[in-house]
Write an enzyme that holds these catalytic residues in place. Structure first.
Site, PDB file in Angstrom:
ATOM      1  N   LYS A  11     -35.967 -68.675   7.674  1.00 40.09           N
ATOM      2  CA  LYS A  11     -36.642 -69.639   8.538  1.00 40.09           C
ATOM      3  C   LYS A  11     -36.688 -69.125   9.977  1.00 40.09           C
ATOM      4  O   LYS A  11     -37.654 -69.341  10.694  1.00 40.09           O
ATOM      5  CB  LYS A  11     -35.964 -71.008   8.437  1.00 40.09           C
ATOM      6  CG  LYS A  11     -36.149 -71.625   7.056  1.00 40.09           C
ATOM      7  CD  LYS A  11     -35.764 -73.082   6.988  1.00 40.09           C
ATOM      8  CE  LYS A  11     -36.098 -73.640   5.613  1.00 40.09           C
ATOM      9  NZ  LYS A  11     -35.789 -75.071   5.489  1.00 40.09           N
ATOM     10  N   LYS A  12     -35.624 -68.417  10.398  1.00 44.55           N
ATOM     11  CA  LYS A  12     -35.645 -67.791  11.718  1.00 44.55           C
ATOM     12  C   LYS A  12     -36.707 -66.700  11.744  1.00 44.55           C
ATOM     13  O   LYS A  12     -37.425 -66.538  12.734  1.00 44.55           O
ATOM     14  CB  LYS A  12     -34.279 -67.197  12.061  1.00 44.55           C
ATOM     15  CG  LYS A  12     -33.206 -68.221  12.385  1.00 44.55           C
ATOM     16  CD  LYS A  12     -31.925 -67.538  12.837  1.00 44.55           C
ATOM     17  CE  LYS A  12     -30.841 -68.563  13.149  1.00 44.55           C
ATOM     18  NZ  LYS A  12     -29.594 -67.910  13.625  1.00 44.55           N
ATOM     19  N   ASP A  70     -28.521 -65.971  18.688  1.00 41.50           N
ATOM     20  CA  ASP A  70     -27.315 -66.725  18.370  1.00 41.50           C
ATOM     21  C   ASP A  70     -27.578 -68.123  18.889  1.00 41.50           C
ATOM     22  O   ASP A  70     -27.966 -68.301  20.051  1.00 41.50           O
ATOM     23  CB  ASP A  70     -26.067 -66.127  19.018  1.00 41.50           C
ATOM     24  CG  ASP A  70     -24.801 -66.681  18.372  1.00 41.50           C
ATOM     25  OD1 ASP A  70     -24.695 -66.606  17.134  1.00 41.50           O
ATOM     26  OD2 ASP A  70     -23.926 -67.187  19.090  1.00 41.50           O
ATOM     27  N   GLY A 154     -29.708 -76.270   9.399  1.00 38.52           N
ATOM     28  CA  GLY A 154     -28.596 -76.538  10.310  1.00 38.52           C
ATOM     29  C   GLY A 154     -28.407 -78.029  10.519  1.00 38.52           C
ATOM     30  O   GLY A 154     -28.371 -78.822   9.578  1.00 38.52           O
ATOM     31  N   TYR A 155     -28.335 -78.405  11.795  1.00 39.11           N
ATOM     32  CA  TYR A 155     -28.088 -79.808  12.153  1.00 39.11           C
ATOM     33  C   TYR A 155     -29.386 -80.587  12.378  1.00 39.11           C
ATOM     34  O   TYR A 155     -29.351 -81.719  12.869  1.00 39.11           O
ATOM     35  CB  TYR A 155     -27.228 -79.872  13.425  1.00 39.11           C
ATOM     36  CG  TYR A 155     -25.869 -79.227  13.266  1.00 39.11           C
ATOM     37  CD1 TYR A 155     -24.780 -79.953  12.790  1.00 39.11           C
ATOM     38  CD2 TYR A 155     -25.676 -77.888  13.589  1.00 39.11           C
ATOM     39  CE1 TYR A 155     -23.535 -79.358  12.636  1.00 39.11           C
ATOM     40  CE2 TYR A 155     -24.438 -77.277  13.436  1.00 39.11           C
ATOM     41  CZ  TYR A 155     -23.371 -78.017  12.962  1.00 39.11           C
ATOM     42  OH  TYR A 155     -22.138 -77.427  12.806  1.00 39.11           O
ATOM     43  N   ASP A 156     -30.515 -80.012  11.995  1.00 35.33           N
ATOM     44  CA  ASP A 156     -31.815 -80.641  12.269  1.00 35.33           C
ATOM     45  C   ASP A 156     -31.942 -82.086  11.774  1.00 35.33           C
ATOM     46  O   ASP A 156     -32.511 -82.924  12.475  1.00 35.33           O
ATOM     47  CB  ASP A 156     -32.958 -79.798  11.694  1.00 35.33           C
ATOM     48  CG  ASP A 156     -33.212 -78.538  12.518  1.00 35.33           C
ATOM     49  OD1 ASP A 156     -32.553 -78.359  13.562  1.00 35.33           O
ATOM     50  OD2 ASP A 156     -34.082 -77.737  12.123  1.00 35.33           O
ATOM     51  N   LYS A 174     -42.065 -78.363  15.944  1.00 36.04           N
ATOM     52  CA  LYS A 174     -40.739 -77.936  16.378  1.00 36.04           C
ATOM     53  C   LYS A 174     -40.831 -76.725  17.307  1.00 36.04           C
ATOM     54  O   LYS A 174     -40.114 -76.647  18.305  1.00 36.04           O
ATOM     55  CB  LYS A 174     -39.878 -77.625  15.154  1.00 36.04           C
ATOM     56  CG  LYS A 174     -38.415 -77.324  15.485  1.00 36.04           C
ATOM     57  CD  LYS A 174     -37.634 -77.047  14.204  1.00 36.04           C
ATOM     58  CE  LYS A 174     -36.275 -76.470  14.526  1.00 36.04           C
ATOM     59  NZ  LYS A 174     -35.561 -76.026  13.330  1.00 36.04           N
ATOM     60  N   HIS A 179     -35.258 -75.160  21.011  1.00 33.96           N
ATOM     61  CA  HIS A 179     -34.508 -74.153  21.744  1.00 33.96           C
ATOM     62  C   HIS A 179     -34.964 -72.753  21.381  1.00 33.96           C
ATOM     63  O   HIS A 179     -35.155 -71.905  22.253  1.00 33.96           O
ATOM     64  CB  HIS A 179     -33.016 -74.317  21.455  1.00 33.96           C
ATOM     65  CG  HIS A 179     -32.679 -74.375  19.990  1.00 33.96           C
ATOM     66  ND1 HIS A 179     -33.293 -75.239  19.113  1.00 33.96           N
ATOM     67  CD2 HIS A 179     -31.801 -73.655  19.230  1.00 33.96           C
ATOM     68  CE1 HIS A 179     -32.808 -75.058  17.891  1.00 33.96           C
ATOM     69  NE2 HIS A 179     -31.908 -74.101  17.939  1.00 33.96           N
ATOM     70  N   ARG A 180     -35.181 -72.508  20.081  1.00 32.76           N
ATOM     71  CA  ARG A 180     -35.599 -71.171  19.648  1.00 32.76           C
ATOM     72  C   ARG A 180     -37.028 -70.886  20.071  1.00 32.76           C
ATOM     73  O   ARG A 180     -37.355 -69.782  20.492  1.00 32.76           O
ATOM     74  CB  ARG A 180     -35.431 -71.012  18.134  1.00 32.76           C
ATOM     75  CG  ARG A 180     -35.642 -69.578  17.664  1.00 32.76           C
ATOM     76  CD  ARG A 180     -35.208 -69.373  16.208  1.00 32.76           C
ATOM     77  NE  ARG A 180     -33.764 -69.529  16.096  1.00 32.76           N
ATOM     78  CZ  ARG A 180     -33.160 -70.591  15.549  1.00 32.76           C
ATOM     79  NH1 ARG A 180     -33.883 -71.592  15.073  1.00 32.76           N
ATOM     80  NH2 ARG A 180     -31.854 -70.675  15.497  1.00 32.76           N
TER      81      ARG A 180
END
Length: 198
Positions: A11-12, A70, A154-156, A174, A179-180
């Site tokens: 996904k990243k 990170d 993650g915490y999404d 998104k 942030h990304r």
């Protein structure tokens, strides 16, 4: 130009490709190259330091510009935790379910106004000549009382921005506020404004 991405998180990879490909940056993974990158011990005390360790490792092994991020969640009520330990908050690296369960447990009984938090993403790009770019993006929101939505990772499902959890945002929505997404646009702008990088 080929860049090697120091992650196995698809996904990243998708996010990076969406934002960097218009620059002519071809983001590859170790799998694309038929190799395995050894796990890097994240010994840094900041997101930026850990991103650098991973990017430098990928660059030194492949000879390609290495790019790594990170990222993590910083909850104000928890003094900034889980922070750089976000992926292994529950003690088991990358177990989103357990990490979310633990976060909900630690915030049990805490009212909405005290559940403020922000996501952080530091992205580092290390070039074979030793030069590097480091950028940082943040997204501020709150932590919900229960999971909502199945998108993201993650915490999404617990992270709420503009009244909606990241678990309900489309990838494109998104990208615009995350942030990304912010960090990658800063990296894109840095690459674009300095032809020497490319």
């Amino acid at each position: 130009m080929d860049f090697i991405l120091a992650t196995n998180n698809m996904k990243k990879l998708e996010e990076m490709r969406r934002i960097l490909s218009p620059l002519g940056v071809n983001v590859l993974t170790a799998k694309d190259l038929g190799i395995t990158l050894p796990e890097v011990e994240e010994t840094g005390s900041t997101f930026e330091e850990n991103a650098f360790l991973k990017a430098e490792n990928a660059c030194s092994i492949t000879g390609l510009p290495g790019i790594a991020d990170d990222s993590g969640l910083c909850v104000d009520y928890l003094g900034g935790a889980p922070g750089i330990f976000s992926a292994r908050f529950s003690g088991e690296h990358g177990n989103d379910e357990k990490n979310n369960d633990l976060l909900l447990e630690k915030l049990s009984g805490i009212p909405a106004e005290k559940r403020t938090a922000h996501y952080v993403c530091a992205v580092c790009c290390v070039f074979p000549n030793g030069k590097k770019i480091t950028v940082r993006g943040e997204c501020h929101g709150t932590i919900g009382f229960e999971r909502d939505g199945n998108a993201g990772f993650g915490y999404d499902p617990l992270f709420i921005v503009n009244g909606k959890s990241f678990g309900r945002y489309t990838a494109q929505e998104k990208d615009k506020i995350s942030h990304r997404g912010k960090a990658l646009r800063l990296l894109r702008d840095e690459l674009k404004s300095n032809a020497k990088w490319l």
